[in-house]
Design an enzyme around this catalytic site. Sequence first.
Site, mmCIF file in Angstrom:
data_model
loop_
_atom_site.group_PDB
_atom_site.id
_atom_site.type_symbol
_atom_site.label_atom_id
_atom_site.label_comp_id
_atom_site.label_asym_id
_atom_site.label_seq_id
_atom_site.Cartn_x
_atom_site.Cartn_y
_atom_site.Cartn_z
ATOM 1 C CB SER A 137 -17.503 0.589 3.831
ATOM 2 O OG SER A 137 -18.757 -0.057 3.827
ATOM 3 C CE1 TYR A 150 -14.953 -3.462 5.755
ATOM 4 C CE2 TYR A 150 -17.270 -2.865 5.669
ATOM 5 C CZ TYR A 150 -16.031 -2.935 5.060
ATOM 6 O OH TYR A 150 -15.863 -2.468 3.790
HETATM 7 N N1 LIG Z 1 -17.428 -5.254 -2.103
HETATM 8 C C1 LIG Z 1 -18.190 -4.507 -1.329
HETATM 9 O O1 LIG Z 1 -19.417 -4.767 -1.178
HETATM 10 C C2 LIG Z 1 -17.588 -3.328 -0.601
HETATM 11 C C3 LIG Z 1 -18.471 -2.402 -0.025
HETATM 12 C C4 LIG Z 1 -17.960 -1.309 0.656
HETATM 13 C C5 LIG Z 1 -16.580 -1.125 0.733
HETATM 14 N N2 LIG Z 1 -15.727 -2.029 0.169
HETATM 15 C C6 LIG Z 1 -14.277 -1.792 0.299
HETATM 16 O O2 LIG Z 1 -13.703 -1.788 -0.989
HETATM 17 C C7 LIG Z 1 -12.324 -2.162 -0.896
HETATM 18 C C8 LIG Z 1 -12.000 -3.195 -1.970
HETATM 19 O O3 LIG Z 1 -12.723 -4.374 -1.719
HETATM 20 P P1 LIG Z 1 -13.295 -5.312 -2.875
HETATM 21 O O4 LIG Z 1 -14.755 -5.221 -2.812
HETATM 22 O O5 LIG Z 1 -12.606 -5.042 -4.157
HETATM 23 O O6 LIG Z 1 -12.908 -6.751 -2.287
HETATM 24 P P2 LIG Z 1 -11.898 -7.870 -2.786
HETATM 25 O O7 LIG Z 1 -12.141 -8.245 -4.190
HETATM 26 O O8 LIG Z 1 -11.972 -8.936 -1.734
HETATM 27 O O9 LIG Z 1 -10.478 -7.138 -2.725
HETATM 28 C C9 LIG Z 1 -9.770 -6.947 -1.524
HETATM 29 C C10 LIG Z 1 -8.320 -6.675 -1.871
HETATM 30 O O10 LIG Z 1 -7.606 -6.447 -0.642
HETATM 31 C C11 LIG Z 1 -6.378 -7.159 -0.724
HETATM 32 N N3 LIG Z 1 -5.866 -7.537 0.568
HETATM 33 C C12 LIG Z 1 -6.515 -8.228 1.551
HETATM 34 N N4 LIG Z 1 -5.664 -8.443 2.580
HETATM 35 C C13 LIG Z 1 -4.463 -7.899 2.225
HETATM 36 C C14 LIG Z 1 -3.185 -7.818 2.842
HETATM 37 N N5 LIG Z 1 -2.968 -8.319 4.068
HETATM 38 N N6 LIG Z 1 -2.197 -7.203 2.178
HETATM 39 C C15 LIG Z 1 -2.410 -6.692 0.935
HETATM 40 N N7 LIG Z 1 -3.576 -6.719 0.312
HETATM 41 C C16 LIG Z 1 -4.593 -7.330 0.948
HETATM 42 C C17 LIG Z 1 -6.689 -8.397 -1.563
HETATM 43 O O11 LIG Z 1 -5.493 -8.824 -2.190
HETATM 44 P P3 LIG Z 1 -4.663 -10.149 -1.773
HETATM 45 O O12 LIG Z 1 -5.639 -11.153 -1.228
HETATM 46 O O13 LIG Z 1 -4.017 -10.561 -3.051
HETATM 47 O O14 LIG Z 1 -3.657 -9.670 -0.776
HETATM 48 C C18 LIG Z 1 -7.655 -7.833 -2.590
HETATM 49 O O15 LIG Z 1 -6.957 -7.364 -3.707
HETATM 50 C C19 LIG Z 1 -12.125 -2.651 0.537
HETATM 51 O O16 LIG Z 1 -11.488 -1.649 1.298
HETATM 52 C C20 LIG Z 1 -13.530 -2.869 1.051
HETATM 53 O O17 LIG Z 1 -13.612 -2.704 2.457
HETATM 54 C C21 LIG Z 1 -16.216 -3.122 -0.500
#
Ligand SMILES: NC(=O)c1ccc[n+]([C@@H]2O[C@H](COP(=O)([O-])OP(=O)(O)OC[C@H]3O[C@@H](n4cnc5c(N)ncnc54)[C@H](OP(=O)(O)O)[C@@H]3O)[C@@H](O)[C@H]2O)c1
Length: 244
Positions: A137, A150
């Site tokens: 991130s 985080y």
């Molecule tokens: N969105 C942003 O603004 C942002 C910014 C910087 C970095 N990121 C990073 O990008 C990555 C993807 O996030 P996103 O934005 O796509 O968010 P998201 O839509 O909330 O996706 C998060 C994913 O993580 C999975 N997950 C959560 N807990 C889990 C567990 N215990 N076991 C297996 N899977 C799990 C969820 O699947 P299930 O709930 O089905 O398990 C979901 O598919 C993350 O690492 C996040 O930190 C996001």
Amino acid sequence: MELDGAVVIVTGASSGIGAATARLAAGGGAKVVLAGRRWGRIKELADDLPDALAVQTDLRDPTQIVRLVDATLDRFGRVDVLVNNAGQGLHVPVEEIRLDDLRAITELNFYAPLLAMQAVIPPMRSQGGGVIVNVSSMTSRMVLPGVGGYSATKSALNMLSQVARRELAPDGIVVSIVYPSVTATEFHQSLAAGARVGGDSRAVRAHPAESVAEAIVGVIGSGEEEVMLTSGWDHGAPDRRESV
Ligand SMILES: NC(=O)c1ccc[n+]([C@@H]2O[C@H](COP(=O)([O-])OP(=O)(O)OC[C@H]3O[C@@H](n4cnc5c(N)ncnc54)[C@H](OP(=O)(O)O)[C@@H]3O)[C@@H](O)[C@H]2O)c1
């Protein structure tokens, strides 16, 4: 790494960046393995993609990570790419961080990528190489009030990835980091605690998940060490505290 025909594990493939990455990789000819807890979501996506496998996985359980990699090897006989994408936020001031919340996101954001790397290294080594992309991130590249817990988990992941890149280079295993900025996904609705810092999006231009997926798929091909996605506030606007 040539994507066509490659076996690609994507964690957190049930939504957001992971789902977009799986779709894009499959479009490029990859055989994708989709991991996440929400079975309906990953099964539906797998049914929609050619030669894809859904493996219901709670990444906070180390035994399920081993099972994910075993299921991949059983089905495809190899694993070429691991995208450690699953993650969760914790957006509260340092003073308010509850250890249970920090432990939970540390297990997901830091321990799970480590254990998944450890599970794929032996097969990748015996194949003669592979690619690991760890999704971090941009919050870990700045000092942003409100997201210390985080950002700390992602900073730990950054260092682990940089060291692993050097350790694994002799085996032909390439480790890269992608740093998303604010991205329009479910992330901000599923925080372990807290709320989006700043509370509105006046100053922030959120990326679509597909843009981050392009960066991830791009780095699989290029092997670059780091790719950073910058957002609105990185181009001169405003108070960084307005955005995460
Ligand atoms: N969105 C942003 O603004 C942002 C910014 C910087 C970095 N990121 C990073 O990008 C990555 C993807 O996030 P996103 O934005 O796509 O968010 P998201 O839509 O909330 O996706 C998060 C994913 O993580 C999975 N997950 C959560 N807990 C889990 C567990 N215990 N076991 C297996 N899977 C799990 C969820 O699947 P299930 O709930 O089905 O398990 C979901 O598919 C993350 O690492 C996040 O930190 C996001």
